[in-house]
Design an enzyme around this catalytic site. Sequence first.
Site, short mmCIF file in Angstrom:
data_model
loop_
_atom_site.label_atom_id
_atom_site.label_comp_id
_atom_site.label_asym_id
_atom_site.label_seq_id
_atom_site.Cartn_x
_atom_site.Cartn_y
_atom_site.Cartn_z
N LYS A 140 0.86 -1.19 0.00
CA LYS A 140 0.00 0.00 0.00
C LYS A 140 0.89 1.24 0.00
CE LYS A 140 -1.54 2.75 3.09
NZ LYS A 140 -1.56 4.04 2.36
N GLU A 186 10.29 0.75 10.13
CA GLU A 186 11.28 1.81 9.90
C GLU A 186 10.56 3.13 10.15
OE1 GLU A 186 14.35 1.38 9.36
OE2 GLU A 186 14.48 -0.68 8.62
N CYS A 232 14.12 10.91 6.99
CA CYS A 232 14.18 10.37 8.36
C CYS A 232 15.58 10.42 8.95
CB CYS A 232 13.62 8.96 8.38
SG CYS A 232 14.31 7.95 7.08
N GLU A 279 10.39 15.23 15.73
CA GLU A 279 10.75 15.19 14.32
C GLU A 279 9.91 16.23 13.57
OE1 GLU A 279 9.38 11.78 12.01
OE2 GLU A 279 11.37 11.62 11.12
P1 NAD Z 1 2.73 8.07 7.95
O1 NAD Z 1 2.97 7.20 9.11
O2 NAD Z 1 1.74 9.14 8.05
O3 NAD Z 1 2.34 7.21 6.70
C1 NAD Z 1 3.14 6.13 6.28
C2 NAD Z 1 2.24 5.09 5.67
O4 NAD Z 1 1.51 4.49 6.74
C3 NAD Z 1 1.22 5.64 4.70
O5 NAD Z 1 1.08 4.76 3.60
C4 NAD Z 1 -0.05 5.68 5.54
O6 NAD Z 1 -1.22 5.58 4.76
C5 NAD Z 1 0.14 4.45 6.40
N1 NAD Z 1 -0.64 4.41 7.63
C6 NAD Z 1 -1.07 5.45 8.38
N2 NAD Z 1 -1.79 4.98 9.42
C7 NAD Z 1 -1.79 3.63 9.34
C8 NAD Z 1 -2.38 2.59 10.10
N3 NAD Z 1 -3.12 2.84 11.18
N4 NAD Z 1 -2.18 1.31 9.72
C9 NAD Z 1 -1.42 1.04 8.63
N5 NAD Z 1 -0.88 1.98 7.85
C10 NAD Z 1 -1.05 3.26 8.20
O7 NAD Z 1 4.17 8.62 7.54
P2 NAD Z 1 4.47 9.61 6.36
O8 NAD Z 1 4.02 10.95 6.85
O9 NAD Z 1 4.00 9.09 5.07
O10 NAD Z 1 6.06 9.53 6.32
C11 NAD Z 1 6.85 10.26 7.15
C12 NAD Z 1 7.36 9.41 8.30
O11 NAD Z 1 8.04 8.27 7.79
C13 NAD Z 1 8.37 10.14 9.12
O12 NAD Z 1 8.15 9.91 10.49
C14 NAD Z 1 9.69 9.53 8.69
O13 NAD Z 1 10.71 9.65 9.63
C15 NAD Z 1 9.31 8.14 8.42
N6 NAD Z 1 10.28 7.51 7.51
C16 NAD Z 1 11.16 6.62 8.03
C17 NAD Z 1 12.11 6.02 7.21
C18 NAD Z 1 13.10 5.03 7.75
O14 NAD Z 1 13.80 4.40 6.97
N7 NAD Z 1 13.18 4.86 9.06
C19 NAD Z 1 12.15 6.34 5.85
C20 NAD Z 1 11.23 7.25 5.35
C21 NAD Z 1 10.29 7.82 6.20
#
Ligand code: NAD
Length: 503
Positions: free
Chosen positions: A199, A273, A307, A405
Site C-alpha cells: 500500500k 522503519e 528520516c 521530528e
Molecule cells: P505516515 O505514518 O503518516 O504514513 C506512512 C504510511 O503508513 C502511509 O502509507 C499511511 O497511509 C500508512 N498508515 C497510516 N496509518 C496507518 C495505520 N493505522 N495502519 C497502517 N498503515 C497506516 O508517515 P508519512 O508521513 O508518510 O512519512 C513520514 C514518516 O516516515 C516520518 O516519520 C519519517 O521519519 C518516516 N520515515 C522513516 C524512514 C526510515 O527508513 N526509518 C524512511 C522514510 C520515512
Amino acid sequence: MTTAPTSTTSGVRRTVGLRPLITEADLPPARHFIDGNFAEGSTERVIDVVDPCSEAVIARIPEGTAEDIDRAVTAAVAAKAGWARRVPKERSELLHAIADRLAENTDLLSRLESANTGKPLAVSQDDVAMTIDTFRFMAGAVRATTSMSAGDYAENHLSLILREPVGVVGVVTPWNYPLLMAAWKIAPILAAGNTLVLKPSEQTPLTTLKLAEIVDDLLPPGVLNVVNGHGAVVGARLAEHPDVDMIALTGSVGSGRAVARAASDSLKRVHLELGGKAPVVIFSDADLSAAASSLRVAGFWNSGQECGAACRVLVHESVAGQFIEQLVDEVSALVVGEPQAGEDVEVGPMVSKAHFDRVTGYLERAKKEGVRVATGGAALDGPGYFVAPTVLVEVPEGAEVAREEIFGPVITVETFIDEDEAVRRANGVPLGLSASVWTENARRSHDIAARLDFGTVWVNSHLVLAGEVPWGGFKGSGYGRDLSIYALDDYSRTKHVMHNHGR
Ligand code: NAD
C-alpha cells in the site's frame, strides 16, 4: 533538463510559461494492481493526488477498501508456493530484469516522482538510481547468501539449516521517497522468495503504480500487488489480515504503533522503519567548514523530509559562534524552487498542505518560546507549500523543536560543554535512527560512536547510504533492517531439519 525561463519571487524559483513536468500519457493507470492486472476498486470513491508546487490535482486514484486488500492477499497467497519454489538464480534474473526496466524508464520515473512530491529533479534522479541499485544488490545477494554448514551437531544426527521465505508480506510505504521506499521492501521481499501486497502512501502513489505497470509482464500474477488507499483502512487491514505472514511499514511512529497493535492478534512478524531526529555532534576540533557544507546537503536533502536528516546540531560552546556563522552562510544560499526550474534547485516544497501546516506550526511555536531564527523561519509565498530553509539557534535543552521530528527544512543548534553532556543530550530523545559525530580525534570518534544509541552513526559525514550496509533504527525508530543482507534475513525464516542417521 529544461531550459525554460524561470523567475524567482519571494525566494521560490518558478518555471515561467507552460512546461509541465508530466503529461496525461505519463501517468500510470489509476487503479489497484491485483493478480497481474490493473483492477477497479470495490467502490467509486477516489483520492486526489496533488502537485505540492502548484496545489493542482494531477490524478485521482481509487480509495481502496478492506475488500480490495482481501482480493490482493488471496492473489498473493495463491502465488506464494510457485514463487518460493524458484531457485535463487531465477529470482535473481527477474530482479535484474526489473532493474533494467526501471533504468530504461529513469527519466519518466524521475519526472513523475517530482510532479507528485515537488522534490528537485536531482533528488528524484538519485532516488531512481538507488532504486535500480537496490534491485541489483538484492539480485546478487540472494545468490551469495549461504547459511551454517550442514553437519552432525548431536551424535548421529545430521542438521540442515534451511532458509525459507516468510510467505505473504504486507508493505506500507511513506510519501517522502515513494519509489525508493517501495524498492527497499519489494527487492529483498521478492529476492527472499515471498509475495507481497503493497500500500503506497495515499498522497504519492504514482511511481509505485508506474513500477507495477512497467514490470507487470516480468512477474508471475499475484507475486506483486498494489492496493491504494488510506492507512487507517487499507493499511490496517493488511496489518491484521490472518493470511499475511509479516507486515513491514516505513512511516511515522504513530503508524508503527498502530500496525504493531493490529499485527498482534495474528502474531505476525513486524518490521518497522519509523521516524528519526538525527543529532549532529560537533566537537571543538572538528573541521567546521566541512561540517557546515555537509549539513547544507544532509539537513536539506529532500527538503528536510528525510528520516535521517541532519536536523539537530549539538556543537561545543567554544566553536558555536563560528560554526553557526558558516552554517547560516550555507543555508541562506540554498536554492528553493520548482523541480523543473533548474538543475541547481536544492529545496522543494513540503509534500502537502497538512505537512506544511505542521512544519510552520513548529516554527511559530519555537519563535513564541524565544528560540532565535538565524535564517529562514517562515513559509515562502505560494502557490505551493514552500518553507524557507531555516536555522534555529539559542535552542534550550528539551525545546519542542529539538525533541520532535519536524521533517522539514529546519536545523536546530544547541551547545554543550563536555563529552558526557553531548552524549547524554544526543541520546535524550525517544528516536534512535541515525546520528553523526564530527571530530579529528580518532579515539574520541570511536568512543562517542559506540556510546550513541542510534542504528547508524557517521563520523565526519552524514546521510551517506550504500546498498551493502543496513539501515534501521533503535528505540522509537522501530526494528528490522532495510538494505544489505540483513534485510534478506528479515524477510526469511530459518528452519532446522534434523536427520537421525544412527544405525
Ligand atoms: P505516515 O505514518 O503518516 O504514513 C506512512 C504510511 O503508513 C502511509 O502509507 C499511511 O497511509 C500508512 N498508515 C497510516 N496509518 C496507518 C495505520 N493505522 N495502519 C497502517 N498503515 C497506516 O508517515 P508519512 O508521513 O508518510 O512519512 C513520514 C514518516 O516516515 C516520518 O516519520 C519519517 O521519519 C518516516 N520515515 C522513516 C524512514 C526510515 O527508513 N526509518 C524512511 C522514510 C520515512
